[in-house]
Design a protein around this motif. Sequence first.
Motif, short mmCIF file in Angstrom:
data_model
loop_
_atom_site.label_atom_id
_atom_site.label_comp_id
_atom_site.label_asym_id
_atom_site.label_seq_id
_atom_site.Cartn_x
_atom_site.Cartn_y
_atom_site.Cartn_z
N ARG A 158 0.89 -0.78 -0.26
CA ARG A 158 -0.02 0.11 0.31
C ARG A 158 0.49 1.31 -0.02
NH1 ARG A 158 -2.96 -3.84 1.39
NH2 ARG A 158 -5.77 -4.25 1.38
N ILE A 159 0.35 2.37 -1.04
CA ILE A 159 0.74 3.44 -0.46
C ILE A 159 0.17 4.57 -0.09
CG2 ILE A 159 3.04 3.37 -2.41
CD1 ILE A 159 0.67 5.29 -3.66
N PRO A 160 0.54 5.64 0.68
CA PRO A 160 -0.58 6.46 1.26
C PRO A 160 -1.34 6.87 -0.02
CG PRO A 160 1.87 6.42 2.64
CD PRO A 160 1.82 6.39 1.31
N THR A 161 -2.84 7.59 0.39
CA THR A 161 -3.05 8.81 -0.59
C THR A 161 -2.96 10.18 0.77
OG1 THR A 161 -5.42 8.59 1.19
CG2 THR A 161 -5.06 6.92 -1.08
N ASP A 162 -3.47 11.20 -0.02
CA ASP A 162 -3.05 12.42 0.84
C ASP A 162 -4.36 12.35 1.82
OD1 ASP A 162 -2.25 12.89 -2.26
OD2 ASP A 162 -3.77 14.24 -2.46
N LYS A 163 -5.46 11.74 1.59
CA LYS A 163 -6.17 11.82 3.06
C LYS A 163 -5.37 10.88 4.45
CE LYS A 163 -10.55 9.83 5.34
NZ LYS A 163 -11.69 9.17 4.75
N GLY A 164 -4.62 9.71 3.69
CA GLY A 164 -3.53 9.68 4.54
C GLY A 164 -2.48 10.39 4.54
N TYR A 165 -2.14 10.86 3.96
CA TYR A 165 -0.74 11.94 4.68
C TYR A 165 -1.38 13.21 5.70
CZ TYR A 165 2.94 10.41 0.75
OH TYR A 165 3.44 9.41 0.25
N ARG A 166 -2.64 13.43 4.97
CA ARG A 166 -3.54 14.44 6.15
C ARG A 166 -4.04 13.81 7.74
NH1 ARG A 166 -3.05 18.62 6.72
NH2 ARG A 166 -3.76 20.16 4.85
N PHE A 167 -4.05 12.65 7.55
CA PHE A 167 -4.22 11.90 9.01
C PHE A 167 -2.79 11.73 9.32
CE2 PHE A 167 -4.65 8.82 12.15
CZ PHE A 167 -5.58 9.05 12.57
N PHE A 168 -1.93 11.36 9.31
CA PHE A 168 -0.92 11.46 9.53
C PHE A 168 -0.03 12.84 9.70
CE2 PHE A 168 4.34 11.71 8.75
CZ PHE A 168 4.25 10.84 9.63
N VAL A 169 0.15 13.76 9.56
CA VAL A 169 -0.02 14.92 10.06
C VAL A 169 -0.48 15.71 11.16
CG1 VAL A 169 0.55 17.43 8.80
CG2 VAL A 169 1.42 15.37 7.57
#
Lengths: 361, 361
Positions: free
Chosen positions: A69-80
Amino acid sequence: MTDTQDLDLRKAAILEAVVSEYIGTAQPVGSHHVARAAGINVSSATIRSEMVALEREGYLMQPHTSAGRIPTDKGYRFFVDQLTEPGVLGPAQRQKVSRFFEQVHCEMEEMLERTSSLLSELTSYASVVLPPSHEAAVARSVQLVGLGPRVALLVVVLADGAVEKRSIDLAEEVPEEVLAAASARLHAAAHSRPLGGVTVSAASGDPLVDHVVSLALSALGELASEAHDRVFVGGPSRLAAAFDAVETVSAVLATLEQQLVVVSLLRDVLERGVSVVIGAEHGYQSLASCAVVVAPVSVEGQPSGAVGILGPTRMNYPQALAAARVVGERLGQRIHESFDPAAGAAPAEEHRPRRRARGRR
Amino acid sequence: MTDTQDLDLRKAAILEAVVSEYIGTAQPVGSHHVARAAGINVSSATIRSEMVALEREGYLMQPHTSAGRIPTDKGYRFFVDQLTEPGVLGPAQRQKVSRFFEQVHCEMEEMLERTSSLLSELTSYASVVLPPSHEAAVARSVQLVGLGPRVALLVVVLADGAVEKRSIDLAEEVPEEVLAAASARLHAAAHSRPLGGVTVSAASGDPLVDHVVSLALSALGELASEAHDRVFVGGPSRLAAAFDAVETVSAVLATLEQQLVVVSLLRDVLERGVSVVIGAEHGYQSLASCAVVVAPVSVEGQPSGAVGILGPTRMNYPQALAAARVVGERLGQRIHESFDPAAGAAPAEEHRPRRRARGRR
DNA sequence: TGCTGGCACTCGATTCTACCGAGTGCCAGG
DNA sequence: CCTGGCACTCGGTAGAATCGAGTGCCAGCA
């Protein structure tokens, strides 16, 4: 819509592992790698099923079946937003910043230019520096200087040390004395006034002087209204390293060349009080594969400019956030100091993370 | 060493065909293609044997056996020196240039910035613009403006319309009047003098004034000596399109970021009176895969700046030469005009004082 | 119920092979 | 001296085989 706030603790941990790993390696991350990551004590099978859920909810994606898997923009957003603190700079970098701000001794423009280089060196990404706006800045000095028989230069020094200029076609020859007289009248009228609100009350005796003054006043008005849309871009070469598709590089660079776009992007972001923009969260197509980390530059508490870091969406957010904040803050101090060196005597207080990144689309 | 001058007529024709074709297609050129080219009436076999010779003499090379030939730097050099005339711009481009120089109405810096954009648009390569040096420029005005309790700004307006500035730490508080007095003395001393040769003869009555004056003088000296090594780079994104190896792009961009290197390269080239530098002819490793086309910018016959085009060695030399020359020349004229609009009474152009608002956005 | 190990399956990446064709160098004949 | 012909080279492409990282699913166990 599932709210970001409440992802499972475990899901969050998995997402974090995926994002971290992907940021490091740029390779899709498989369940095994996640299982091996620190703080995760379940088998890869469990992780797989969680990943399915994360994908369904839009945090992750698969480039193709049977890949990690790779992160989506939403994934990055949550991460940040939820998973990461701004982070701190390494001692070497911290020192670099300190050294830089101690040494730098030059005019605003050059300082901003060099600040953007500093930022891109610190982070290995490209950087942008939005100069302090001097919308409200008052004029310290206004002067007309003759350049040629029919040309004069209007030079305005603002309180923040910026110098604006504009050449004026006089349409007829004007003797030095007239220029000097007009200059004096202008200076008197404009001194300590904001650029916009300058008027000259009484007419002088000389109609030629009045003519010149009125020409200069309209030029002044233009100067004031004109958004000063300059932005300093640092380390564009880093972009070439960060992306591997050459046409992505080209597209991003082309966008950076249009200062306007960058300026309005930064303004937008600042206004929304956000510090990170990921992927397509801003409207700009050509920057969809980028993330931008922004920190304000405040001079005496007044937010007046910004520094930003521009990298691929899989950028090192904690480091970038730390760098942007520190540099933004120090730059603000430094600008302040440059008006009153004594102010610089106070040791820069230790910076602690006050607030987590906030704001979603 | 075989002299460049005397290549066979036929060899020259073949070389020309290879270079032209390669510039167009970026593919190694085989003997058949050359045979088909206009003006060559021998068979491919003959061409092959000639190519062997050209390769032995260093004008061509083969990427590998059984591939076509590509030009070496020496091959390009011969092509540029002997086989090609500067060429002319297409009507559309010519019009673009004219339109640009008619419309552009702004300060030096911005004009140079926009000129570099123009050049890169015209050619689809990156461009550099070296500002007119104001080594010998005389000061039109010198002024001290107070910015803060202990800080003043030295503002110098040069005859070419450039404004230089430098902030001065005063170390103690200085009242406005003293600043004004010092400013007046400086102005009187520096007016119409070259920056380097400013001295203040007699001491005034006030030691504080003298102190400020001496501080300002040393700042002035620094300004004068400091090579003003700015260079305007246009269209870096075009580089990404011109090269396909991403690391080449990165290396070249990184070099461009070091203004210094570019400046000295351009100075060097100008000094040698050359207009094209190909590959490794300059010493800079990182630009070995580039060619630079340079044209001087002369103001009233005095060479004082330069424009350059930076592209891959397989660039379109005739077009680049034409563009650089035209733009360089027009820029020089334009700069000259900006001191004396009457001088710009261009043929067949009615001259009206025109004041275009540069409204952006 | 929820986690785990096991299993069958997918599919991109890699390797190998064959082959095509653009291109070469060489040579004999006009 | 040029030309057509010929044998040869070798990168690029296409297809087949293989590898392996990764998946989804499921039965079994705590």
